[in-house]
Structures are given as C-alpha cells and as structure tokens.
Design an enzyme around this catalytic site. Structure first.
Site, short mmCIF file in Angstrom:
data_model
loop_
_atom_site.label_atom_id
_atom_site.label_comp_id
_atom_site.label_asym_id
_atom_site.label_seq_id
_atom_site.Cartn_x
_atom_site.Cartn_y
_atom_site.Cartn_z
N HIS A 34 -2.49 -33.18 -14.96
CA HIS A 34 -3.08 -33.76 -16.16
C HIS A 34 -2.37 -33.21 -17.39
O HIS A 34 -1.40 -32.43 -17.26
CB HIS A 34 -4.59 -33.49 -16.22
CG HIS A 34 -4.96 -32.06 -16.01
ND1 HIS A 34 -4.63 -31.06 -16.91
CD2 HIS A 34 -5.61 -31.43 -15.00
CE1 HIS A 34 -5.09 -29.90 -16.48
NE2 HIS A 34 -5.68 -30.08 -15.31
N ASP A 35 -2.84 -33.57 -18.57
CA ASP A 35 -2.17 -33.17 -19.80
C ASP A 35 -2.14 -31.66 -20.00
O ASP A 35 -1.27 -31.14 -20.70
CB ASP A 35 -2.83 -33.83 -21.02
CG ASP A 35 -2.47 -35.31 -21.13
OD1 ASP A 35 -1.43 -35.70 -20.57
OD2 ASP A 35 -3.21 -36.05 -21.79
N HIS A 37 -1.57 -29.43 -17.60
CA HIS A 37 -0.35 -29.01 -16.90
C HIS A 37 0.89 -29.38 -17.71
O HIS A 37 1.82 -28.58 -17.83
CB HIS A 37 -0.25 -29.69 -15.53
CG HIS A 37 -1.31 -29.31 -14.56
ND1 HIS A 37 -2.28 -30.19 -14.14
CD2 HIS A 37 -1.58 -28.14 -13.92
CE1 HIS A 37 -3.07 -29.59 -13.27
NE2 HIS A 37 -2.68 -28.34 -13.13
N GLN A 61 -6.89 -19.45 -1.49
CA GLN A 61 -7.68 -19.11 -2.67
C GLN A 61 -8.99 -19.89 -2.75
O GLN A 61 -9.71 -19.80 -3.73
CB GLN A 61 -6.87 -19.28 -3.95
CG GLN A 61 -6.52 -20.71 -4.32
CD GLN A 61 -5.53 -20.75 -5.47
OE1 GLN A 61 -4.37 -20.39 -5.32
NE2 GLN A 61 -5.99 -21.18 -6.64
N GLY A 149 -2.11 -21.41 -17.93
CA GLY A 149 -3.08 -21.80 -18.95
C GLY A 149 -4.17 -20.75 -19.12
O GLY A 149 -4.57 -20.09 -18.15
N LYS A 150 -4.65 -20.62 -20.34
CA LYS A 150 -5.70 -19.64 -20.62
C LYS A 150 -7.09 -20.11 -20.18
O LYS A 150 -8.05 -19.35 -20.29
CB LYS A 150 -5.71 -19.31 -22.12
CG LYS A 150 -4.49 -18.52 -22.56
CD LYS A 150 -4.58 -18.14 -24.04
CE LYS A 150 -3.36 -17.36 -24.49
NZ LYS A 150 -3.41 -17.01 -25.94
N LYS A 151 -7.19 -21.35 -19.70
CA LYS A 151 -8.49 -21.77 -19.16
C LYS A 151 -8.90 -20.86 -18.01
O LYS A 151 -10.06 -20.49 -17.88
CB LYS A 151 -8.44 -23.23 -18.68
CG LYS A 151 -9.82 -23.72 -18.17
CD LYS A 151 -9.77 -25.17 -17.76
CE LYS A 151 -9.09 -25.34 -16.42
NZ LYS A 151 -9.92 -24.80 -15.31
N ASP A 152 -7.94 -20.50 -17.18
CA ASP A 152 -8.16 -19.52 -16.12
C ASP A 152 -7.71 -18.15 -16.64
O ASP A 152 -6.75 -17.56 -16.14
CB ASP A 152 -7.39 -19.90 -14.86
CG ASP A 152 -7.88 -21.21 -14.26
OD1 ASP A 152 -9.06 -21.27 -13.90
OD2 ASP A 152 -7.09 -22.16 -14.19
N ARG A 189 -10.45 -30.86 -11.40
CA ARG A 189 -11.79 -31.11 -10.86
C ARG A 189 -12.58 -32.12 -11.70
O ARG A 189 -13.56 -32.69 -11.22
CB ARG A 189 -12.59 -29.80 -10.76
CG ARG A 189 -12.11 -28.89 -9.63
CD ARG A 189 -12.96 -27.63 -9.56
NE ARG A 189 -12.69 -26.88 -8.33
CZ ARG A 189 -11.72 -26.01 -8.19
NH1 ARG A 189 -10.90 -25.78 -9.21
NH2 ARG A 189 -11.54 -25.36 -7.05
#
Length: 282
Positions: A34-35, A37, A61, A149-152, A189
């Site tokens: 997605h955007d 990535h 994982q 990414g900082k989301k994780d 997700r």
C-alpha cells in the site's frame, strides 16, 4: 524490474552493483503493498543508487496460525504496483525454504528487554520471528540502508537493537507513519475490515491525538485511564492495550521527565482484525 526468487540470483545482482560502487537500499515487506510501503521505497530511491524490496510472508512472526492463513497474499498486484513506482527496482520474493532451509524456526534473541514490552506481552515469540527473518534478509541482501515505518515503532527499536548487538553493517532509518485522509494508519490488515469497522477505525488516531493533548497537563496514568474509558464506550472497537512509554527503553512511564521522549502505543481489535498505532507525545 528484476525479480529474484532465489538468494543466489539476488546475490549475483547485488554483487554486480557493488562492483560498480552503487549503494543498496532495502525495504522488507510481507506484501499486500500500500502507499505506506511505497513511501518507504520512495525514500530509499531518493537516497540510494538501487533499491531492493522483499516480499515474504514470514511464518515465524505469527503467534496465531489463523492470522497467518488470513494474511493477504497479492504478489501479482504487488509487482504491478512496484513496476509503476520504478523500473529499476529489484524484488526478492523467496520461498520459506530459500530463507530458512529445511527447518522453519526462530532463533532466540535478547533485545535488552525491548521485546518484553507491549506487543511482546501479547504476541509471544513474535520478535524472535522478526529478528530471525530480518537478520537473514540483511545477510542475504547486504544493504547499506534499510527503511522501516514508525507505525511498528517497537519493531523499529528491536531492529536497531539487533543491528547494535550483532554489529551488522546496515544503517536503519525510521520513516513517518503514512495515514489515510481520515487518519487511519495504513496497514495490509486494513483490507480485511468490514465497512462498519473501517468507518469506526479512525477513532484510534483521533483518540491518540486527544491523548497527546492531555499528556501536556495530565499524568500518564490519568491519560491511560481516559483512553480506556473512551474505548469501553465504543460499540465497534475493542482496546487490547494503551501504553505511554519511554521511546528509548519502551518501558511504561511512571513519572514524566523533561529529559526523555515519550510515545503512546495502542492495539485495538476491530472484529478479528488487530490494528496498532502510536504517536509521539513530546
């Protein structure tokens, strides 16, 4: 665009680039691109001669076999999307056997306690799986720089610790969270959300922003209780955890300090879809 399914194929390509003194950037993904990535890959394209993107749904994982089975696998559309981004990309789309050999299993890592916080409390063995696959991908791709990414954010800190502990010759860069117009952090997700769940999901970021405002004048404990109350009253979203933690140690803050940076972390269920997000507080 070069597509490699075997590590030997990829190494030949990378070795050729190295002989030309070209820098190699790397974005590891599990596909369903997605955007978010694409923002990582664009950053890498700006800063490196060539970019490698891996597409591999890593089984080690996932602590939930059902989650692994349901994880979207969209390799054809992923490749089409990457092709529109740059024809110079190198894609590594291996099998589990190419990564792990005959035995698909995780190594055990000590991440100096980072693995015991938040996600580690709810997803046992998850970060051993992350550490295993990222370390192996780094060894195969041998990038100069890798982008996450900082989301994780907890994963980002884990990988930074992996680099430090194992003295890997890779620079790791965190890239800001890419959000939809309504604030929802982009995630593979998200495709599994029903219409009602998708309409409700922006409440997560809205609550995080409100928590950030409150953190300026209230204690971490008060902010946490307020967030828990907001989700207790919600009809669609179920809070798994909300934590305000030190960005460096990821330990839950007891008393605020002006010398430390803090971040709020959240995990929420929308039906059977688990969504995570975070926000810097100071």
């Amino acid at each position: 665009m070069i597509i490699c399914h075997k590590r030997e194929e990829l190494r030949q390509v990378v070795d050729g680039l190295r002989l030309k003194n070209q820098s190699i950037g790397f974005v590891p993904t599990m596909g369903a691109l997605h955007d978010g990535h694409l923002s990582l890959i664009r950053k890498g394209l700006e800063e490196n001669s060539r970019m490698v993107v891996s597409i591999f749904v890593n089984p080690t994982q996932f602590d939930n076999s059902s989650d692994l089975e349901k994880y979207p696998r969209t390799i054809e559309s992923d490749l089409e999307l990457l092709h529109t981004l740059s024809e110079e990309l190198i894609v590594y789309a291996p099998s589990a056997e190419d990564i792990y050999g005959d035995t698909v299993s995780s190594e055990h890592f000590d991440f100096n306690g980072l693995e015991d916080q938040m996600e580690g409390q709810f997803r046992k063995g998850h970060f051993d799986g992350v550490g295993t696959v990222v370390k192996r991908l780094f060894e195969i791709v041998r990038p100069d720089t890798a982008y996450f990414g900082k989301k994780d954010f907890q994963q980002l800190r884990i990988i930074q610790e992996l680099i430090k502990t194992h003295q890997l010759a890779v620079e790791v860069k965190g890239v800001d969270i890419f959000r939809d117009q309504d604030g929802l952090a982009l995630s593979s997700r998200n495709e599994r959300l029903s219409r009602v769940e998708r309409e409700a999901a922006p409440f997560i970021y809205k609550t995080l922003k409100a928590a950030k405002m409150r953190f300026g004048t209230e204690s971490a404990n008060k902010v946490t209780k307020w967030v828990e109350k907001q989700f207790a009253q919600h009809d669609v979203l179920e809070l798994e955890y909300f934590t305000i933690a030190d960005e460096a140690s990821l330990q839950t803050v007891q008393r605020k300090s002006k010398t430390k940076s803090y971040r709020a972390f959240i995990a929420v269920f929308a039906g059977d879809v688990r969504l995570i997000d975070n926000i810097a507080l100071n």
